[in-house]
Design a protein around this motif. Structure first.
Motif, PDB file in Angstrom:
ATOM      1  N   GLU A   5       0.728  -0.976   0.080  1.00  0.00           N
ATOM      2  CA  GLU A   5       0.007   0.044   0.051  1.00  0.00           C
ATOM      3  C   GLU A   5       1.018   1.220   0.070  1.00  0.00           C
ATOM      4  O   GLU A   5       0.548   2.270  -0.618  1.00  0.00           O
ATOM      5  N   ASP A  54      -9.068   3.521   5.749  1.00  0.00           N
ATOM      6  CA  ASP A  54      -9.127   2.059   5.314  1.00  0.00           C
ATOM      7  C   ASP A  54      -8.547   1.252   6.318  1.00  0.00           C
ATOM      8  O   ASP A  54      -7.668   1.604   7.086  1.00  0.00           O
ATOM      9  N   HIS A 108     -13.849  -3.651   2.423  1.00  0.00           N
ATOM     10  CA  HIS A 108     -12.538  -3.742   2.216  1.00  0.00           C
ATOM     11  C   HIS A 108     -11.864  -5.047   2.208  1.00  0.00           C
ATOM     12  O   HIS A 108     -10.568  -5.327   2.382  1.00  0.00           O
ATOM     13  N   TYR A 150      -5.973  -2.472  -1.938  1.00  0.00           N
ATOM     14  CA  TYR A 150      -4.828  -1.852  -2.609  1.00  0.00           C
ATOM     15  C   TYR A 150      -5.521  -1.142  -3.705  1.00  0.00           C
ATOM     16  O   TYR A 150      -4.654  -0.611  -4.560  1.00  0.00           O
TER      17      TYR A 150
END
Ligand SMILES: [Zn+2]
Length: 236
Positions: A5, A54, A108, A150
């Motif tokens: 990331e 996130d 996510h 990602y």
């Protein structure tokens, strides 16, 4: 997973436009899928941006965001990676945030694998693993909002998600680049660069870095007269 990331954030900074898809113009399926992917907020007379957070490695960071949300009347959309204890540990705060409308949850994944490397079956398992946990924990249905791990997707990823009712893949066009090799100066610089009207800004609850320097970021928000919105209130 964090390392990749960070690489994406470096890339984001380099390109200054937002996340990239694996599909590029000219690839089969590009036109069909690109139209479904959301990169920014629609134009509005209201000065507003969506603050998305996130992952959730750090339970304490999520606790802090929830506190900031009620203290400063800020809205956050958490893109939940459900394998972390964070969600259980913050259960009461999240339930209150959902009830107030200041907090939204988006999918996510359960384990944050790169879905472009998985079979349909494994993508579905990772997507619905997260879906079912949040539904059990909060009675909350995150559909149609998701962000693939990602920010990586292809036709198969979008098709599997859509078949389960996840029809709004949410990307971003601004980043706080809040962990990894960054520092306070970089955080403030990123906030000044990327927090602006119409933006979907990505942030991470993987350390308390943003939370520890929250007043700096909040100053940028306030000085620009911006309000925060959840994705649901903008996109329905
Ligand atoms: Zn992530």
């Amino acid at each position: 997973m964090v390392g990749i990331e960070v690489d994406r954030r470096t890339f984001l900074k380099a390109t200054a436009v937002g996340a990239a898809s694996l599909l590029v113009p000219g690839d089969p399926g590009y036109a069909a899928t690109a139209s479904k992917v959301i990169w920014s907020l629609p134009t509005s007379k209201t000065q507003r941006f969506a603050w998305t957070v996130d992952d959730g490695v750090s339970s304490r960071a999520v606790t802090d965001y929830l506190k900031f949300s009620s203290r400063y009347d800020l809205k956050f959309t958490f893109f939940v990676t459900s394998c972390y204890q964070t969600w259980q540990e913050n259960k009461a705060g999240i339930a209150a945030g959902l009830a107030s409308g200041r907090i939204q949850l988006g999918n996510h994944s359960h384990t944050h694998k790169n879905w472009t490397h998985l079979t349909e079956k494994l993508i579905r398992q990772d997507l619905m693993g997260c879906h079912n946990r949040m539904l059990d924990m909060f009675g909350y249905d995150m559909r149609p909002y998701f962000r693939p791990p990602y920010g990586l997707y292809n036709d198969q990823v979008l098709a599997v998600a859509a078949a389960e009712g996840y029809t709004k893949p949410m990307m971003w066009n601004g980043s706080l680049a809040d962990s990894g090799s960054t520092n306070e100066k970089a955080l403030i610089r990123n906030a000044k660069t990327w927090i602006g009207s119409g933006r979907i800004v990505i942030d991470h609850a993987n350390s308390t870095f943003t939370a520890d320097h929250f007043s700096d970021v909040l100053n940028v928000v306030r000085s620009r007269g911006l309000s925060t919105v959840t994705l649901r209130e903008v996109f329905g």
